[in-house]
Motif scaffolding. Structure first.
Motif, short mmCIF file in Angstrom:
data_model
loop_
_atom_site.label_atom_id
_atom_site.label_comp_id
_atom_site.label_asym_id
_atom_site.label_seq_id
_atom_site.Cartn_x
_atom_site.Cartn_y
_atom_site.Cartn_z
N TYR A 94 0.86 -1.18 0.00
CA TYR A 94 0.00 0.00 0.00
C TYR A 94 0.89 1.23 0.00
N HIS A 96 -0.60 4.88 -0.99
CA HIS A 96 -1.41 6.06 -0.66
C HIS A 96 -0.60 7.34 -0.86
N GLU A 118 -3.51 -0.43 -3.75
CA GLU A 118 -4.81 0.25 -3.80
C GLU A 118 -5.20 0.75 -5.18
N LEU A 129 -7.66 -3.82 -2.24
CA LEU A 129 -8.12 -2.89 -1.21
C LEU A 129 -9.34 -3.43 -0.48
N SER A 133 -10.74 -2.95 3.35
CA SER A 133 -11.92 -2.10 3.50
C SER A 133 -12.99 -2.82 4.32
#
Length: 370
Positions: A94, A96, A118, A129, A133
């Motif tokens: 990940y 971000h 992601e 993801l 989630s």
């Protein structure tokens, strides 16, 4: 290929990038796997289990980063880890990047190939993801209910109420995977649940699958303002793949909310959907603005590390094997989802929302592969 799995160093991050069964798959495909000593302890996985699966245990993170051609992690590389990366090395985790300029510039400077879980997309869905989630959505309602207790700063409202007393009002902004799971748990606790989303078709689906104590409302500025005024808990689960999350709850809107209400901003990894949100940790998870508690932990699933690790690796393993078997270039040529996962390569930003977020040049993966 030599695969490296370092121990996560983000505060209270107890997940690990591979499970023993995943290690065995990489070894079966002819790859070598290096795992840092103790990397799996937070997820209840011993070094012995990794060794039995075919991994080699090394003592230090430096040993992993120096030898590995592909680093498999869970969370975005911290500054100390970025310093250990080298040109051409693949990092699969990940990322971000949209709200994180220092990390973006660091990965560009190092010349690595950074593949983000992601933004790997299949048929309009984000399969790497989705499992996290699910975890974060279910956690969000649990955390909201917990912090509504008076000793923790909340209003003192029980989520499900009791006979003759109103249940708590939970407002969930975003009806995707996280929002759906937040609604399930909140409804299961007996709360009155209101889910807002901009997609009418999604709202029809949610109407069918959620219980009767859930109501669906079209999301727009006026409806959000109205619904949060008397909410006991607000859960933000908004996501635009790869991009910074829009600020749907502004500072001035907090003044209209009840004192002791709780906001859980699940979107914080991508910058948060609340103007007053800032990343927090499991050690210090909440802060107060205008009498409203904010829970903004940036790695929520790390709290339930064993469940989260196994769910995550189930999703990441197939794509990881393709990248290792073919190399990133051939994998990107053959598999569009993997090409979409590449955010940075050899100093170039290859994910358009990330480039736009930082005002930097965007170079398509296709152009790099020519």
């Amino acid at each position: 290929m030599i695969i490296g799995v370092p121990k996560e160093i983000k505060p209270n991050e107890n997940r690990v990038g591979l499970t023993p069964s995943a290690v065995a798959e990489f070894v079966h495909h002819g790859h070598e796997v290096l795992v840092q000593r103790g990397a799996g302890e937070g997820s209840g996985i011993s070094d012995g289990e990794f060794i039995a699966a075919g991994a080699r245990i090394v003592d230090k993170a430096e040993d992993v980063f120096e030898a590995a051609q592909m680093i498999i992690k869970v969370k975005e590389p911290q500054q100390k880890e970025i310093e250990m990366l080298r040109e051409g090395q693949i990092i699969y985790t990940y990322l971000h990047l949209a709200p994180d300029r220092p990390q973006t510039l660091g990965l560009m400077e190092k010349g690595v190939v950074a593949i983000a879980y992601e933004t790997i997309e299949v048929d309009g869905k984000l399969p790497l993801l989705e499992p996290m989630s699910e975890v974060a959505g279910k956690m969000a309602s649990i955390m909201a209910a917990y912090y509504l207790a008076k000793p923790y700063g909340g209003r003192g409202v029980l989520a499900g109420g009791v006979t003759g007393v109103h249940s708590a009002k939970f407002v969930i902004i975003g009806g995707g995977t996280a929002g759906l799971n937040a609604a399930k748990v909140a409804a299961g606790m007996g709360a009155s649940v209101y889910v807002l989303d901009i997609n009418a078709e999604r709202l029809r689906y949610l109407e069918d699958v959620l219980p009767k104590n859930c109501q669906m409302i079209m999301s727009n500025r006026m409806n959000i303002e109205e619904e949060i005024k008397d909410a006991d808990a607000v859960i933000g689960t908004v996501l635009i793949p790869g991009a910074k999350t829009p600020k749907l709850i502004r500072y001035d809107m907090l003044k209209t909310m009840k004192r002791g209400a709780v906001i859980v901003d699940v979107s914080i990894d991508q910058g948060g959907c609340v103007e007053t949100s800032r990343p927090t940790t499991h050690q210090d998870p909440v802060f107060e603005v205008e009498g409203v508690l904010h829970y903004c932990v940036a790695n929520m699933p790390g709290a339930y590390a064993r469940t989260s690790t196994f769910a995550l690796v189930n999703a990441t393993l197939p794509f990881g094997l393709i990248i290792a078997d073919l190399g990133w270039r051939e994998a990107a040529r053959r598999y569009i989802p993997i090409a979409k996962g590449i955010n940075v390569a050899y100093g170039k930003i290859t994910c358009k929302p990330v480039a736009e977020a930082h005002g930097l040049e965007f170079v398509s993966v296709d152009k790099l592969l020519q």
